[in-house]
Write a protein that holds these residues in place. Sequence first.
Motif, mmCIF file in Angstrom:
data_model
loop_
_atom_site.group_PDB
_atom_site.id
_atom_site.type_symbol
_atom_site.label_atom_id
_atom_site.label_comp_id
_atom_site.label_asym_id
_atom_site.label_seq_id
_atom_site.Cartn_x
_atom_site.Cartn_y
_atom_site.Cartn_z
ATOM 1 N N HIS A 405 25.606 7.855 -18.243
ATOM 2 C CA HIS A 405 26.970 8.316 -17.953
ATOM 3 C C HIS A 405 27.312 9.680 -18.540
ATOM 4 N N ARG A 406 26.397 10.315 -19.249
ATOM 5 C CA ARG A 406 26.756 11.597 -19.851
ATOM 6 C C ARG A 406 25.595 12.576 -19.830
ATOM 7 N N SER A 407 25.956 13.852 -19.815
ATOM 8 C CA SER A 407 25.005 14.935 -20.046
ATOM 9 C C SER A 407 25.337 15.563 -21.391
ATOM 10 N N GLU A 408 24.401 16.371 -21.935
ATOM 11 C CA GLU A 408 24.592 16.934 -23.275
ATOM 12 C C GLU A 408 24.127 18.382 -23.323
ATOM 13 N N HIS A 409 24.834 19.161 -24.130
ATOM 14 C CA HIS A 409 24.421 20.526 -24.465
ATOM 15 C C HIS A 409 24.136 20.552 -25.971
ATOM 16 N N TRP A 410 22.984 21.091 -26.359
ATOM 17 C CA TRP A 410 22.644 21.218 -27.776
ATOM 18 C C TRP A 410 22.566 22.697 -28.149
ATOM 19 N N VAL A 411 23.221 23.060 -29.255
ATOM 20 C CA VAL A 411 23.144 24.414 -29.805
ATOM 21 C C VAL A 411 22.621 24.306 -31.230
ATOM 22 N N VAL A 412 21.509 24.975 -31.523
ATOM 23 C CA VAL A 412 20.915 24.917 -32.867
ATOM 24 C C VAL A 412 21.695 25.831 -33.801
ATOM 25 N N VAL A 413 22.158 25.273 -34.911
ATOM 26 C CA VAL A 413 22.900 26.036 -35.930
ATOM 27 C C VAL A 413 21.965 26.508 -37.029
ATOM 28 N N SER A 414 21.080 25.617 -37.473
ATOM 29 C CA SER A 414 20.096 25.999 -38.498
ATOM 30 C C SER A 414 18.857 25.129 -38.350
ATOM 31 N N GLY A 415 17.719 25.663 -38.753
ATOM 32 C CA GLY A 415 16.466 24.945 -38.621
ATOM 33 C C GLY A 415 15.819 25.196 -37.264
ATOM 34 N N THR A 416 14.771 24.432 -36.989
ATOM 35 C CA THR A 416 14.021 24.570 -35.736
ATOM 36 C C THR A 416 13.907 23.212 -35.072
ATOM 37 N N ALA A 417 14.210 23.163 -33.787
ATOM 38 C CA ALA A 417 14.193 21.910 -33.035
ATOM 39 C C ALA A 417 13.078 21.911 -32.007
ATOM 40 N N GLU A 418 12.364 20.792 -31.917
ATOM 41 C CA GLU A 418 11.451 20.582 -30.801
ATOM 42 C C GLU A 418 12.135 19.611 -29.845
ATOM 43 N N VAL A 419 12.351 20.054 -28.612
ATOM 44 C CA VAL A 419 13.128 19.293 -27.645
ATOM 45 C C VAL A 419 12.239 18.884 -26.469
ATOM 46 N N THR A 420 12.230 17.587 -26.197
ATOM 47 C CA THR A 420 11.524 17.059 -25.023
ATOM 48 C C THR A 420 12.548 16.720 -23.949
ATOM 49 N N ILE A 421 12.364 17.245 -22.731
ATOM 50 C CA ILE A 421 13.209 16.898 -21.587
ATOM 51 C C ILE A 421 12.279 16.566 -20.431
ATOM 52 N N ASP A 422 12.226 15.287 -20.101
ATOM 53 C CA ASP A 422 11.283 14.801 -19.083
ATOM 54 C C ASP A 422 9.864 15.262 -19.440
ATOM 55 N N ASP A 423 9.233 16.100 -18.612
ATOM 56 C CA ASP A 423 7.850 16.511 -18.874
ATOM 57 C C ASP A 423 7.760 17.845 -19.614
ATOM 58 N N SER A 424 8.894 18.384 -20.022
ATOM 59 C CA SER A 424 8.921 19.695 -20.676
ATOM 60 C C SER A 424 9.165 19.550 -22.165
ATOM 61 N N VAL A 425 8.453 20.352 -22.970
ATOM 62 C CA VAL A 425 8.655 20.404 -24.419
ATOM 63 C C VAL A 425 8.882 21.857 -24.812
ATOM 64 N N LYS A 426 9.992 22.125 -25.511
ATOM 65 C CA LYS A 426 10.282 23.500 -25.921
ATOM 66 C C LYS A 426 10.764 23.523 -27.359
ATOM 67 N N THR A 427 10.613 24.679 -27.994
ATOM 68 C CA THR A 427 11.048 24.878 -29.378
ATOM 69 C C THR A 427 12.260 25.798 -29.396
ATOM 70 N N LEU A 428 13.300 25.377 -30.111
ATOM 71 C CA LEU A 428 14.530 26.152 -30.227
ATOM 72 C C LEU A 428 14.788 26.517 -31.682
ATOM 73 N N SER A 429 15.242 27.743 -31.907
ATOM 74 C CA SER A 429 15.631 28.171 -33.255
ATOM 75 C C SER A 429 17.127 28.480 -33.255
ATOM 76 N N GLU A 430 17.622 29.054 -34.352
ATOM 77 C CA GLU A 430 19.052 29.283 -34.529
ATOM 78 C C GLU A 430 19.650 30.060 -33.355
ATOM 79 N N ASN A 431 20.837 29.617 -32.923
ATOM 80 C CA ASN A 431 21.637 30.232 -31.861
ATOM 81 C C ASN A 431 21.078 29.995 -30.461
ATOM 82 N N GLN A 432 19.999 29.244 -30.340
ATOM 83 C CA GLN A 432 19.477 28.911 -29.020
ATOM 84 C C GLN A 432 20.018 27.548 -28.580
ATOM 85 N N SER A 433 20.078 27.353 -27.265
ATOM 86 C CA SER A 433 20.683 26.131 -26.755
ATOM 87 C C SER A 433 19.862 25.569 -25.606
ATOM 88 N N VAL A 434 20.188 24.299 -25.244
ATOM 89 C CA VAL A 434 19.490 23.631 -24.157
ATOM 90 C C VAL A 434 20.456 22.648 -23.506
#
Length: 478
Positions: A405-434
């Motif tokens: 029932h929902r979609s989401e937007h993520w914005v990295v404030v600090s640190g490094t995120a590894e994000v999996t979306i279906d078959d895609s894997v990406k790395t996000l750092s500060e100020n990046q979003s997905v």
Amino acid sequence: MAGVDQRIVPIILAGGKGTRLWPISRSARPKQFLSLAGDNSLFQQTLTRVSDSEKFAAPIVITNNEYRFLVAEQAQEAGIELGGILLEPVARNTTAAVLAAAKYMQSLGGEDTLMFVLASDHRIVEDANYVTAVDAAAKCALNGNLVTFGIKPTEPAIGYGYIEQGDAIECGGHKVVKFVEKPALALAEQLVAGGKHLWNSGMFLFDRDVIISECEKLAPDVASAVAGAVDNADKDLDFVRLNEDAFAQSPDISIDYAIFEKTDKAAVVPSPFEWSDLGSWDAVWKVGAQDNEGNVSVGDVMLSETKNSLVYSETGQVTVSGLDDVAVIVSEDAIFVGALSEAQKVGELVKKLRSDKRTAPLTETHRTCYRPWGGYSSLVVGNRFQVKRLFVKPGKKLSLQKHHHRSEHWVVVSGTAEVTIDDSVKTLSENQSVYIPLGAVHRLENKGKILLELIEVQTGSYLGEDDIVRLEDEFGRA
């Protein structure tokens, strides 16, 4: 430990809700897991008191499913290895909890059979008097006694039960004459003045096989239900899940009523060490660092012409002027103000809050909720949208999940995120979003060395936490 040739097994009860310390203590994170008297939580302080490996075996903790990861993580933070974490499927009071630990110990075997039953939310000063009392209780237990610790009263408190001590026994304890329920003030004054009564601390020490035998004799319904619950328990990660069908058959009764008030083996060890069950805000005030006016302040607090008060702030500046005997307790989303001397009434207020759909959530969860991987804070809630702050500990990851029932937007404030979306894997750092579309299978992981913080914006027709379909989860929740 003089005169005792085996180690004591600490049995720590950690399933209570702590409603009288609202709004700081709530169902999802009650007082035993909070730092109310010192830097560490009360549960961690309890673990530390039984950390001498020459005297104590690894503790067994009894809690419930909701607190299982809090127990495991706080024990790890304290550097204490546990002997087991038993999960009660339903609350059935202390007789069933203690007997479950005894039966679990019996199933493990081993030569250490003395059980030291402790609440996880008490404050105790571990001095020479404490050590002496524990040693005396162990000797009494080896002689077949069921021992309770009686605290020497410092005042005619009406929030505690009392124990009348009888004839002395060789081990350093006394036979129990009778237990007295929480008395009115006039009776409490008589009991304290008489000198024969001690506060009932809720701490016990006895032999495993003796308590099992007494329970089978005096509370057979509890004994039968708990035996089935332990025999049919399931192992889940580092936890032992007691069988729900069997455990639910146990009567809901305290060990004081079921065993100690009926047995002829009850003994009490007078215990002059400093003790408090921290059962109300005035108890927190009594153990706090008071200023010259008798005030205890916690957090960003400023006082003017105020005395004999407790002011506790989790968030924001709090200023109090011209008051006496007041408790001001400020959490992220609720405030309690009342007479400090009548703080015992908070529990009744919580019942009223819980009975109203509008206020019931305030008794259950905090604005900041903690999870095995970190946690989140709810910042803004609106029509079809919600904004949260997520924080993920180094090396931790959320479950692989999706939402209907929902979609989401993520914005990295600090640190490094590894994000999996279906078959895609990406790395996000500060100020990046997905962007996480509705229905997408996704996961968030912190592979870095510092805390990962994000802002999450949810949009959709339903934003409840139960709209999570977990496909994989390292914490056994899928």
